[in-house]
Design an enzyme around this catalytic site. Structure first.
Site, short mmCIF file in Angstrom:
data_model
loop_
_atom_site.label_atom_id
_atom_site.label_comp_id
_atom_site.label_asym_id
_atom_site.label_seq_id
_atom_site.Cartn_x
_atom_site.Cartn_y
_atom_site.Cartn_z
CG HIS A 1 -1.87 1.19 1.21
ND1 HIS A 1 -3.12 1.15 0.61
CD2 HIS A 1 -1.74 2.43 1.72
CE1 HIS A 1 -3.71 2.31 0.75
NE2 HIS A 1 -2.90 3.11 1.43
CB CYS A 2 1.85 3.56 -2.61
SG CYS A 2 2.78 5.08 -2.90
#
Length: 274
Positions: free
Chosen positions: A121-122
Site C-alpha cells: 500500500h503506497c
C-alpha cells in the site's frame, strides 16, 4: 489504524506540495537565472533545453502518478468465491488463501478490498499497488527520481552563482547545510536562499529513496515476486525473467518510457473476459 488512515491522507498532500514548490522554483527561479540576456538567447540554449527536460520529467511523473490512482487494483472480493461461510473479514490477517483465488491476493485494511498480486500500500498515492498499476508506479518512481536529480543540479547551479561558491570539492555539499544555518542566524544569508538550500537536501533524499525503491521493485519483478509474497515467505513458480517483465510492462514497454500510458490489463481481467 487511525494513524495509518491519517497518513494515507497527509502523505499525498505532502507530495503534491513538494511538487508544486519544485515546479515554482524551477520555472520562476532557476531557469530565469540561466538567461543572461533573454533578447539574444538562441533556440537551443542550455536554459531552454533544461526547461524542456524538466517539463518532460514533470509531465511523466505527474501523469503516472494520476494513472496509479486511477488504475486501482480489482476488488476480487466481489468476484471470487472465498469459501463456504467465508467473509471479507477473514482476509484481515492476510493469512487466508482460498484455492479459488489467484496467488498473491491480499485484503488491504486501508482500501477495504482484496486485490490481485498485491505488492504494498503506497501512502503517497493513497492506493494499493497491484497488477493493474505496477508499471505506472515504477515509472512514477523513476521520473520522480530523475526530476529530483534535475532540480538538485539546477539548485546547486543557482546557489553557486548566488553565493559565489564552488561545488568542485565533494565535501562542499556536505558542509553547505551547517555553514548555511550559521550564516542564516547571523543575518548573512537570506531566507529565500536558505529555503533553496533546504530543498537541495530534500530533493537528494527523495531522489535517492525513489531510485532505490525503483531498483528494488525491478529486481522483484525479474524474480516474478511481489513485496507481499516476499514478506509472507510465499514460494512462486519459476519463470523466465523476460516473461516476468512482459507481464508488468507489456509488449509496448518503450511507449510507457516516453509518455504516461495506461497499464496493461491484468491476467485476471483477461481470464474473466475469456
Amino acid at each position: 489504524m487511525l494513524v495509518l488512515r491519517l497518513l494515507n491522507v497527509v502523505a499525498p498532500a505532502y507530495f503534491l506540495c513538494i511538487s508544486l514548490v519544485t515546479f515554482v522554483l524551477q520555472i520562476f527561479v532557476f531557469i530565469p537565472s540561466m538567461f543572461r540576456d533573454p533578447s539574444t538567447t538562441s533556440l537551443f540554449s542550455p536554459a531552454l533545453l533544461h526547461g524542456a527536460l524538466f517539463l518532460f520529467l514533470s509531465a511523466n511523473a505527474l501523469g503516472n502518478y494520476v494513472l496509479v490512482i486511477q488504475n486501482s487494483p480489482e476488488d476480487l472480493g466481489k468476484d471470487f468465491y472465498l469459501g463456504k461461510g467465508a467473509e471479507v473479514a477473514d482476509w484481515l490477517d492476510g493469512s487466508r488463501s482460498p484455492g479459488s483465488a489467484l496467488p498473491g491476493t491480499h485484503f488491504c485494511r486501508l482500501c477495504a478490498r482484496v486485490t490481485q498480486r498485491h505488492d504494498h500500500h503506497c501512502f503517497f498515492t493513497g492506493n494499493c499497488i497491484g497488477s493493474r498499476n505496477m508499471r505506472n508506479f515504477i515509472m512514477f518512481c523513476l521520473y520522480t527520481s530523475l526530476g529530483c536529480l534535475d532540480s538538485l543540479v539546477a539548485g546547486m547551479a543557482y546557489i553557486s552563482a548566488t553565493l559565489s561558491m564552488s561545488f568542485a570539492d565533494p565535501l562542499a555539499f556536505l558542509t553547505l547545510l551547517p555553514h548555511s544555518i550559521s550564516q542564516f542566524f547571523s543575518g548573512a544569508l537570506l531566507s529565500s536562499e536558505m529555503f533553496v538550500i533546504l530543498m537541495l537536501y530534500l530533493w537528494l533524499g527523495i531522489g535517492l529513496a525513489c531510485a532505490g525503491f525503483c531498483c528494488h521493485q525491478l529486481l522483484l519483478i525479474l524474480r516474478g515476486q511481489t513485496r507481499y509474497q516476499v514478506r509472507k515467505g510465499m514460494v512462486v513458480r519459476a519463470r523466465p525473467w523476460r516473461d516476468n517483465l512482459q507481464e508488468v510492462f507489456g509488449k509496448k514497454w518503450l511507449l510507457g518510457l516516453l509518455i504516461p500510458v495506461q497499464n496493461v490489463e491484468s491476467s485476471y481481467r483477461r481470464q474473466k473476459e475469456k
